[in-house]
Structures are given as C-alpha cells and as structure tokens.
Design an enzyme around this catalytic site. Structure first.
Site, PDB file in Angstrom:
ATOM      1  N   GLU A  43     -27.431 -11.618 -20.556  1.00  0.00           N
ATOM      2  CA  GLU A  43     -28.051 -12.591 -21.818  1.00  0.00           C
ATOM      3  C   GLU A  43     -27.006 -13.611 -20.983  1.00  0.00           C
ATOM      4  OE1 GLU A  43     -30.173 -13.696 -23.460  1.00  0.00           O
ATOM      5  OE2 GLU A  43     -29.030 -15.622 -22.978  1.00  0.00           O
ATOM      6  N   GLY A  50     -32.237 -14.777 -27.560  1.00  0.00           N
ATOM      7  CA  GLY A  50     -33.380 -15.760 -26.990  1.00  0.00           C
ATOM      8  C   GLY A  50     -34.357 -16.753 -27.656  1.00  0.00           C
ATOM      9  N   CYS A  52     -36.281 -17.139 -29.265  1.00  0.00           N
ATOM     10  CA  CYS A  52     -37.099 -17.086 -30.487  1.00  0.00           C
ATOM     11  C   CYS A  52     -35.760 -17.218 -31.678  1.00  0.00           C
ATOM     12  CB  CYS A  52     -37.199 -15.299 -31.069  1.00  0.00           C
ATOM     13  SG  CYS A  52     -37.866 -14.570 -32.356  1.00  0.00           S
ATOM     14  N   GLY A 190     -52.159 -29.212 -29.871  1.00  0.00           N
ATOM     15  CA  GLY A 190     -52.217 -28.667 -31.161  1.00  0.00           C
ATOM     16  C   GLY A 190     -52.785 -27.854 -31.202  1.00  0.00           C
ATOM     17  N   GLU A 212     -55.032 -33.317 -28.541  1.00  0.00           N
ATOM     18  CA  GLU A 212     -55.377 -32.168 -27.925  1.00  0.00           C
ATOM     19  C   GLU A 212     -56.338 -32.103 -27.181  1.00  0.00           C
ATOM     20  OE1 GLU A 212     -54.309 -28.754 -28.201  1.00  0.00           O
ATOM     21  OE2 GLU A 212     -56.369 -28.310 -27.077  1.00  0.00           O
ATOM     22  N   ALA A 290     -46.057 -30.176 -26.430  1.00  0.00           N
ATOM     23  CA  ALA A 290     -46.122 -28.399 -26.577  1.00  0.00           C
ATOM     24  C   ALA A 290     -47.781 -28.096 -26.361  1.00  0.00           C
ATOM     25  CB  ALA A 290     -45.623 -28.585 -27.792  1.00  0.00           C
ATOM     26  N   ARG A 293     -46.256 -22.553 -22.536  1.00  0.00           N
ATOM     27  CA  ARG A 293     -44.889 -22.135 -21.832  1.00  0.00           C
ATOM     28  C   ARG A 293     -45.331 -21.596 -20.676  1.00  0.00           C
ATOM     29  NH1 ARG A 293     -40.455 -21.974 -25.291  1.00  0.00           N
ATOM     30  NH2 ARG A 293     -39.646 -20.587 -24.332  1.00  0.00           N
ATOM     31  N   HIS A 465     -52.702  -7.158 -59.160  1.00  0.00           N
ATOM     32  CA  HIS A 465     -53.005  -8.685 -59.947  1.00  0.00           C
ATOM     33  C   HIS A 465     -52.404  -9.190 -60.231  1.00  0.00           C
ATOM     34  CE1 HIS A 465     -56.145 -10.895 -61.321  1.00  0.00           C
ATOM     35  NE2 HIS A 465     -56.178 -11.464 -62.419  1.00  0.00           N
TER      36      HIS A 465
HETATM   37  P1  NAD Z   1     -50.590 -23.243 -27.319  1.00  0.00           P
HETATM   38  O1  NAD Z   1     -50.899 -22.392 -26.033  1.00  0.00           O
HETATM   39  O2  NAD Z   1     -50.445 -21.885 -28.639  1.00  0.00           O
HETATM   40  O3  NAD Z   1     -51.123 -24.529 -27.891  1.00  0.00           O
HETATM   41  C1  NAD Z   1     -51.089 -25.366 -26.840  1.00  0.00           C
HETATM   42  C2  NAD Z   1     -51.858 -26.599 -27.005  1.00  0.00           C
HETATM   43  O4  NAD Z   1     -52.342 -27.464 -26.332  1.00  0.00           O
HETATM   44  C3  NAD Z   1     -53.626 -26.013 -26.960  1.00  0.00           C
HETATM   45  O5  NAD Z   1     -54.277 -26.134 -27.685  1.00  0.00           O
HETATM   46  C4  NAD Z   1     -53.634 -26.642 -25.450  1.00  0.00           C
HETATM   47  O6  NAD Z   1     -55.806 -26.989 -26.093  1.00  0.00           O
HETATM   48  C5  NAD Z   1     -53.038 -27.693 -25.540  1.00  0.00           C
HETATM   49  N1  NAD Z   1     -53.235 -28.487 -24.539  1.00  0.00           N
HETATM   50  C6  NAD Z   1     -53.279 -28.069 -23.419  1.00  0.00           C
HETATM   51  N2  NAD Z   1     -52.777 -28.935 -21.883  1.00  0.00           N
HETATM   52  C7  NAD Z   1     -52.809 -29.645 -22.902  1.00  0.00           C
HETATM   53  C8  NAD Z   1     -52.452 -31.920 -22.622  1.00  0.00           C
HETATM   54  N3  NAD Z   1     -52.150 -31.958 -21.321  1.00  0.00           N
HETATM   55  N4  NAD Z   1     -53.201 -32.210 -23.179  1.00  0.00           N
HETATM   56  C9  NAD Z   1     -53.011 -31.915 -25.020  1.00  0.00           C
HETATM   57  N5  NAD Z   1     -53.523 -31.347 -24.721  1.00  0.00           N
HETATM   58  C10 NAD Z   1     -52.735 -30.274 -24.115  1.00  0.00           C
HETATM   59  O7  NAD Z   1     -49.085 -23.939 -26.885  1.00  0.00           O
HETATM   60  P2  NAD Z   1     -47.802 -23.839 -27.414  1.00  0.00           P
HETATM   61  O8  NAD Z   1     -48.062 -23.874 -29.174  1.00  0.00           O
HETATM   62  O9  NAD Z   1     -46.796 -24.228 -26.479  1.00  0.00           O
HETATM   63  O10 NAD Z   1     -46.627 -22.536 -27.619  1.00  0.00           O
HETATM   64  C11 NAD Z   1     -46.421 -21.385 -26.882  1.00  0.00           C
HETATM   65  C12 NAD Z   1     -46.664 -20.461 -26.533  1.00  0.00           C
HETATM   66  O11 NAD Z   1     -45.559 -20.405 -28.716  1.00  0.00           O
HETATM   67  C13 NAD Z   1     -47.672 -19.755 -27.394  1.00  0.00           C
HETATM   68  O12 NAD Z   1     -48.099 -18.685 -26.750  1.00  0.00           O
HETATM   69  C14 NAD Z   1     -47.680 -19.666 -28.784  1.00  0.00           C
HETATM   70  O13 NAD Z   1     -48.326 -18.210 -29.394  1.00  0.00           O
HETATM   71  C15 NAD Z   1     -45.741 -19.169 -29.024  1.00  0.00           C
HETATM   72  N6  NAD Z   1     -45.700 -19.497 -30.637  1.00  0.00           N
HETATM   73  C16 NAD Z   1     -45.762 -18.738 -31.479  1.00  0.00           C
HETATM   74  C17 NAD Z   1     -46.097 -18.653 -32.920  1.00  0.00           C
HETATM   75  C18 NAD Z   1     -45.927 -18.202 -34.097  1.00  0.00           C
HETATM   76  O14 NAD Z   1     -46.280 -16.890 -33.760  1.00  0.00           O
HETATM   77  N7  NAD Z   1     -45.855 -18.863 -35.279  1.00  0.00           N
HETATM   78  C19 NAD Z   1     -44.859 -20.060 -32.843  1.00  0.00           C
HETATM   79  C20 NAD Z   1     -44.561 -21.226 -31.577  1.00  0.00           C
HETATM   80  C21 NAD Z   1     -44.932 -20.687 -30.371  1.00  0.00           C
END
Ligand code: NAD
Length: 490
Positions: A43, A50, A52, A190, A212, A290, A293, A465
C-alpha cells in the site's frame, strides 16, 4: 504502518501478492491469509483502507451525519423544538472525522498483524509477470510472487483545461479535507459525490450551485426515485443547472470565474431548470469537480507483467477475476464500473478464494447503489429505464412514504419505495427507495432478488411496525393486491 522489520529484504517472496490496500485489496489479503496463503500486501499510503476509508465513504458519512443533525434541528423548529443557530467549529469537526478514520485504520492494521500478513508501505510497479518493485521511503524492494491480485483503484477525473493547481479548485479529497467553508461553492457534476458534498457544505453554510451535463441529477437512477431529492435541494440550493456544461474556469484574485455553455439547457421533458439556463459566467469562492473517477490501470507497470489494460486504464477480468495472465487477478475500481467498495470487497474474496484453489466466481445478481444525500436515494436490480430499454414486461408498485407512520414521525413525507416484478411470475426484478435512511433498506431487496423471491414472499414476510422497512412489504402487497395501508381502486 510499518513494514515488517523481520522480512529479509533481499528475498521477499509472496504466495499471494496484493497490490493496493483499499477495501478490495485488504479483503483479498485477509481472505487469502485465512485460507492459508502467505500474503504480502503493498500500500502506497501510510494508512490502509484506500480512498473509501481515508478520503471517501467513511469521512463523507461522518460529515453527512453532521449535516443531518443540522437539518433535523433546523426543521424541527416548526414543530416546537428549538436549539438556536448551530455554532460550527470546523477544526473540531475535522478532528472528529479524522478520529473515525483513524480508529478504523488502526483496526485494519491490527487485523493485518493477527493474520501475519507482510505489509509493505510503498508504490508498487510490476517488473515482470512474477515480480513487483516497490519504492519505499527507505529504498527499492523487489518482491517475487506466485499469484498476484491487483487492487490499485482509481483517481478523480481531472478536466485538463481547468486550473487544477489552484487550491480553490477541489476534487473529492479536497472537499473532504474540510479546510474552509466557502461562501459560494459550485459543484461540477450532479452525481453521487457531487450531491453528497453539496449536502455537507449546504448544511455548514455554503451557498450551493450544481451544474450537471445530463437532464437529471444522478443520471443512472430512475427519474421518479430522484425527484424527491431534486425537489428538496431545488429549494435549498441557489442553482441546479441541468444539461449545462462548464466551458472554462479562470483563476482570478477574487474567485474562480466559471463560464457555462447554455446550449442544450432548454429541454422538452424531465425535471430541471429548463427555462432558466445558466448565466454566461459567475464567480465562485470554490469549485468542486466531481465528474467521475478513472481507473489506475496505467500506473502500475501492468504491461511488464503482460496484463492487458484498455485505453481508459481498465483491466478486463473473467468471472474468477483473472486477467489475461492466469495467475494475476484484478478487482475493484480497476476492473470496471460501478466503482463501489462493496463490489470491490466481494470481488476481493472471489480472487483470494480462486487463488487458494477454491471454486469461486463473481455471480452476484446485482450491486446496490446508495446516494447518502438527504433524502437518501438507493436502488438495486433492474431499473425501470433498463426494463423499458430491454423490452422486459414488468409490474410496478410505488408505496408513498406519506402513508408510512414512521416517515411522518421523522417529519418527512416525500419518500417512496418502488418495486418492479416480472409480469408473468411476480419475481422481484428491481427495487428502489428514496427517503431518510433509505440506504439501510436496500439490502433486504438485494437479498430478495438473490433468493429469487416474488412479491408474495415479501408481502407475507412480517415486517416490524412502525419501521421504514415496512414500505418494501407494502410495495409488494400493492403488486399482490393485498395492501390495506392504501386504498387502491380495483
Ligand atoms: P458519477 O459518475 O457518479 O457522477 C458524475 C456526474 O458528473 C454525472 O452525473 C455526469 O453526468 C456528470 N458530468 C460528467 N462530466 C461533466 C461535466 N463536464 N460537467 C458537468 N457534469 C458532468 O461520479 P462521481 O460522483 O464523481 O463518483 C465517482 C465514483 O465514485 C462513482 O462510481 C460513484 O458511484 C462512486 N461513489 C459512490 C458513492 C456511494 O456509493 N455513496 C459515493 C461517492 C462515490
């Protein structure tokens, strides 16, 4: 995290080498050790866990809990409970958040020791199909291995034209560091990360705008499940610009000047700010990017081991998690979407078991998704969008949480529980829930799907319930026609 001092550096050999100590990697290492393998875990960071544990799921949930307390206290003012305006000490909140991750990290370090796993802190690169070179603080070490499990994860997507070195331009790690609470925060994307961080910073006092690209927030989820969240945050946030693209971000002394492309922001249907669109440009104190990834497949020297890595950095695997090189496995974000810790841990166990000679394979029917927003949004199995696209005949039931006593006692009524069943057999195909704590409910639907349950099985299962979990049984009863908590005209 200390490298095991007893290890003879010139002759480190692993029966199973695990590259990456996130949830997938440490789970694989633990399972392989429990199955009698001699394991070396590599690591690069001082703490295991990591993204998470250190800069993802766990710290975000700690901050989201604080957001939830702030919101609940605010909202119960109208019902006669008042504490006054919360005073936010971000230094203390940050320390508390860090103490949570440290407790879990220390726990992992203990589990490594108990299992006699050799842990090496450093960055590993394959140098052949049986060796990895590790750059550590004290020098370079070589480890030879019989089998390897790649669990090297992913990193936030950067948009190259943005001023990525400006400290006001954040990725998720920066947002979770909680260095300051910007007055005006723009969230680009978003999706789940963007909206979870929006929830946190809104509660802490930032004015939030979300931009978004697609025509709904959390685009992979059915629109009806996302709508209660959208309606709520629409009132809380300054702007939610859908179908809008950021064209440039310019670093200025007084903030980040963000320009938007308004083309396409006027859409015919769906939910969103269709008529309004975004401004030409606006100044923000911070911007969180965001937008997804990227897998780390191109950063580990995989080509020297002969492991195929695609254009994006993903490594293809079979059901046993084997790469094209049969004694090298890969798991987690690096093998494909969804990039979720619970997928990685499951895959980690499969890889470890196969490496130990057991018959195992990844055959989960679904990987549930949860957005820990307020309300939470969660789903599993087939979505309604997918059912329509694939021409699958289904029955659908939606139980509104406005009819759930438990939801009303929480002061909330916007939630819903949706269930999709196969038309012919009533077998559960998919489900989703939106509402406070909805994420806690989805596991029951996953179990029902895995067990091949139908709506009758769920409806006839006695649910306590008054609990939110009842809503899943009520939705099933709508399908079977036995619901009494609602009146449905025949
Ligand atoms: P995501 O893919 O979930 O969302 C990214 C969003 O950005 C999408 O809605 C996309 O349409 C939008 N987007 C892309 N390019 C853009 C741009 N140029 N301008 C505006 N909007 C744009 O990715 P994330 O939220 O960055 O998360 C990354 C990964 O991490 C995902 O696989 C997610 O599932 C995971 N994650 C999961 C959790 C959870 O399970 N609660 C929490 C955090 C992250």
């Amino acid at each position: 995290m200390d490298a095991n001092p007893a290890v003879n550096e010139s002759a480190i050999h692993a029966e199973v080498l695990v590259l990456g100590g996130g949830p997938g990697g440490y789970t694989a290492a633990f399972r392989a050790a429990d199955l009698g393998k001699q394991v070396v875990l590599i690591e690069r960071y001082p703490a295991l866990g990591g993204v998470c544990l250190n800069v993802g799921c766990i710290p975000s949930k700690a901050l989201l809990h604080i957001a939830q307390i702030i919101h609940e206290v605010n909202e119960f003012e109208q019902h006669g409970l008042s504490y006054g305006k919360p005073s936010v000490d971000i230094n203390k909140i940050r320390s508390w958040k860090e103490s949570v991750t440290k407790t879990l990290g220390d726990g992992l370090a203990g589990l490594v020791k108990q299992r006699k796993i050799t842990l090496i802190q450093g960055t590993g690169l394959f140098t052949s199909a049986n060796t990895v070179e590790i750059t550590t603080e004290t020098g370079v070490k070589t480890v030879s291995f019989e089998q390897a499990i790649i669990a090297a994860g992913s990193h936030p997507t950067k948009i190259p034209v943005f001023p990525n070195d400006d400290p006001r331009l954040w990725n998720s790690t920066d947002a979770l560091a909680l260095k300051e609470i910007p007055k005006k925060l723009l969230i680009v994307g978003g999706g789940i990360i963007g909206l979870e961080m929006a929830t946190v910073y809104h509660a802490l006092g930032s004015e939030i705008s979300v931009v978004e690209l697609m025509n709904q927030i959390i685009p992979g989820c059915d629109n009806d499940l996302v709508t209660p969240l959208y309606r709520r945050i629409k009132k809380q946030y300054k702007n939610i610009w859908l179908e809008t693209r950021v064209t440039s971000i310019e670093a200025q002394e007084d903030g980040l000047k963000v320009s938007f492309d308004r083309a396409g922001s006027l859409s015919a249907d769906g939910i969103g700010d269709k008529g309004k669109g975004a401004p030409e440009s606006e100044l923000f104190d911070a911007v969180l990017v965001a937008v997804g990834r990227r897998p780390n497949g191109k950063l580990i020297g995989a080509e020297l081991a002969g492991v195929n890595v695609d254009e994006l950095g993903f490594i293809a695997v079979d059901k046993q998690q084997r790469t094209n090189i049969p004694h090298i496995f890969a798991i987690g974000d690096i093998v494909g979407n969804p990039m979720l810790a619970h997928k990685a841990t499951h895959e980690g166990k499969v890889a470890a078991e196969v490496a130990a000679g057991l018959k195992a394979g990844f055959d989960a029917l679904t990987i549930p998704a949860v957005a820990y927003t307020d309300p939470e949004v969660t789903w599993m199995g087939l979505t309604e969008n997918q059912a329509k696209q694939q021409g699958i005949a289904y029955d659908k039931a939606v139980f509104p949480w406005a009819a759930s006593g438990r939801s009303l006692t929480l002061g909330r009524k916007e939630g819903l529980t949706k269930i999709l069943c196969e038309k012919e057999t009533g077998r559960i195909l998919g489900a989703g829930m939106t509402g406070p704590n909805a994420g806690e409910l989805i596991a029951e639907a996953v179990l029902a799907l895995e067990m091949g349950a139908d709506a009758e099985d769920v409806g006839l299962t006695i649910h306590p319930h008054p609990m939110l979990s009842e809503t899943f049984a009520f939705a099933a009863e709508i399908i079977t026609g036995s619901i009494t908590d609602l009146y449905i005209k025949k």
